[in-house]
Scaffold this active site. Structure first.
Site, PDB file in Angstrom:
ATOM      1  N   ASP A  11      44.387  38.646  35.282  1.00  0.00           N
ATOM      2  CA  ASP A  11      45.410  39.308  36.101  1.00  0.00           C
ATOM      3  C   ASP A  11      44.765  40.131  37.215  1.00  0.00           C
ATOM      4  OD1 ASP A  11      47.584  38.249  34.876  1.00  0.00           O
ATOM      5  OD2 ASP A  11      48.462  40.144  34.237  1.00  0.00           O
ATOM      6  N   TYR A  70      44.888  38.650  19.447  1.00  0.00           N
ATOM      7  CA  TYR A  70      46.342  38.490  19.542  1.00  0.00           C
ATOM      8  C   TYR A  70      46.915  37.723  18.349  1.00  0.00           C
ATOM      9  CZ  TYR A  70      46.085  40.037  24.444  1.00  0.00           C
ATOM     10  OH  TYR A  70      45.869  40.754  25.599  1.00  0.00           O
ATOM     11  N   LYS A  91      31.709  41.861  24.583  1.00  0.00           N
ATOM     12  CA  LYS A  91      31.420  43.278  24.340  1.00  0.00           C
ATOM     13  C   LYS A  91      30.433  43.295  23.171  1.00  0.00           C
ATOM     14  CE  LYS A  91      32.341  47.653  25.223  1.00  0.00           C
ATOM     15  NZ  LYS A  91      31.916  48.328  26.455  1.00  0.00           N
ATOM     16  N   ASP A 137      43.032  37.886  29.331  1.00  0.00           N
ATOM     17  CA  ASP A 137      44.377  38.294  29.750  1.00  0.00           C
ATOM     18  C   ASP A 137      44.261  39.339  30.865  1.00  0.00           C
ATOM     19  OD1 ASP A 137      47.071  38.784  29.785  1.00  0.00           O
ATOM     20  OD2 ASP A 137      47.180  39.720  27.806  1.00  0.00           O
ATOM     21  N   ASP A 151      33.480  45.622  30.414  1.00  0.00           N
ATOM     22  CA  ASP A 151      33.730  46.776  31.286  1.00  0.00           C
ATOM     23  C   ASP A 151      33.013  46.587  32.625  1.00  0.00           C
ATOM     24  OD1 ASP A 151      31.519  46.887  29.628  1.00  0.00           O
ATOM     25  OD2 ASP A 151      31.481  49.063  29.465  1.00  0.00           O
TER      26      ASP A 151
END
Ligand code: NAD
Length: 360
Positions: A253, A142, A193, A249, A225
């Site tokens: 959620d 980000y 990852k 993020d 994943d």
């Protein structure tokens, strides 16, 4: 020496829920002689209305001086059409986070057994769920440079971002997570990852290095994943999860939604010394603002997190969490967590009940 708590009610339901949290904080401050002093300031839309900017200089100065910050929520349709993005309510929050270096985001996903039916998953899968997601908040893709949209050969446009973490950034968020795991069930799952992204190969290496300093914490690794799958398949396998900004993020959620009740979830954003900003995970809920419908429990639980992580008052935090559980046992519910046979209460009545439970 007294400690200062800065209170930022913000917009929408912010002032209503913060009022109840303030009652709880004031009560425990008196009950247990915590020596806390309170300051209040404007942020977000309220600050735009009063001062023309979402983060007035006076608010930022007060935030820098404070030992901890309690925030309600910011934003609302009134300010959505301001053309200058620098004068949007959210900039107030982002400004505090970046100016104070609040890099460590702690988001618990707790499902009180009393609310197990509120989840979209089967009660037996989620009842009693208690996960803490530790997300890096100020780095990663980000913020990485270079970034942008460029035109390639042949006039084809290409968007690009840079996923970058240096070892110091990884180490400091790793420490937050290991320390948190130490205070809980001592299980830490690092999510990456590493089969595809070099930056997360380094992430994994640093987590392994840190694990040697925390032999009492059991470290495991999971690809993001798989972590997403496991969160909805068998979420209770997790205690603490640590991950970078983007994966965090998304996963936080998803974990929040497992609980089905956004009005119950607190969060913390910490700096390197443990100073932090505490706020509910939800927004300013303009659709119910001013109607006494908002659930104040996420904000009250944010006060508990503040006492535990910034003010070294873990025992008092436990008492607030127990009081919240007690009011749920009394079948009191705001509209967001209402179900058959329960007693509907307003924001203030929910605050009354927590205060009464704390008084014993
Ligand atoms: P929201 O979280 O404000 O609301 C989503 C839904 O949940 C709404 O139906 C709302 O009524 C309900 N809800 C939220 N909190 C509740 C509570 N405590 N009790 C009962 N019901 C509750 O998200 P949104 O509608 O996407 O955003 C509204 C505004 O909040 C926007 O301006 C957004 O930018 C802002 N926002 C602020 C923050 C923050 O301050 N940290 C975070 C997210 C969104």
């Amino acid at each position: 020496m007294s400690k200062n708590v800065l209170i930022l009610p913000g917009d929408g339901i912010g002032p209503e829920i913060v009022e109840q949290a303030k009652r709880v904080l004031t009560l425990v401050n008196d009950q247990y002689s915590l020596g806390l002093e309170f300051t209040e300031a404007l942020v977000g839309g309220a600050a735009i209305d009063a001062d023309g900017v979402p983060l007035p200089e006076a608010t930022l100065e007060a935030a820098k001086k404070a030992d901890a910050i309690l925030l309600g929520a910011v934003g609302g349709p009134k300010w959505d059409t301001i053309p200058d993005f620098q004068i949007r309510p959210e900039k107030g929050l982002l400004g505090i986070r970046s100016s104070l270096g609040l890099f460590g985001n702690l988001r618990p996903a707790i499902l009180y057994p009393q609310l197990a039916h509120a989840s979209s998953l089967k009660p037996e899968i989620v009842s009693g769920l208690d996960i803490l997601i530790v997300r890096e908040l100020t780095g990663g893709i980000y913020f990485g440079q270079p970034r942008g949209v460029r035109v390639k050969e042949g006039g084809v446009r290409e968007g690009y971002n840079t996923y970058v973490y240096d070892e110091n950034e990884i180490r400091r968020i790793g420490r937050v997570a290991f320390e948190a795991a130490r205070q809980r069930d001592k299980k830490l799952c690092s999510v990456d990852k590493a089969n595809v992204l070099e930056v997360t190969v380094l992430w994994r290496e640093i987590m392994e290095e840190l694990a040697k300093e925390y032999p009492d914490v059991e470290l495991s690794h999971m690809y993001v994943d798989n972590a997403a799958m496991q969160l909805v398949r068998a979420p209770k396998q997790f205690d603490v999860m640590v991950t970078g900004n983007m994966f965090g993020d998304i996963l936080s959620d998803a974990a929040a939604m497992l609980t089905g009740s956004i009005g119950m979830l607190p969060s913390a954003s910490l700096d390197v010394n443990g100073k932090g900003m505490y706020e509910p995970c939800h927004g300013s809920a303009p659709d119910i603002a001013g109607q006494g419908k908002a659930n104040p429990l996420a904000t009250i639980l944010s006060v508990a997190m503040m006492l535990r992580y910034s003010l070294d008052e873990g025992d008092t935090a436990d008492k607030i969490e127990a009081a919240v559980s007690q009011v749920l046992d009394q079948n009191l519910r705001t509209v967001d967590i209402m179900s058959d046979g329960m007693t509907a209460v307003t924001t203030a009545q929910m605050g009354d009940a927590v205060v009464a439970a704390l008084k014993g």
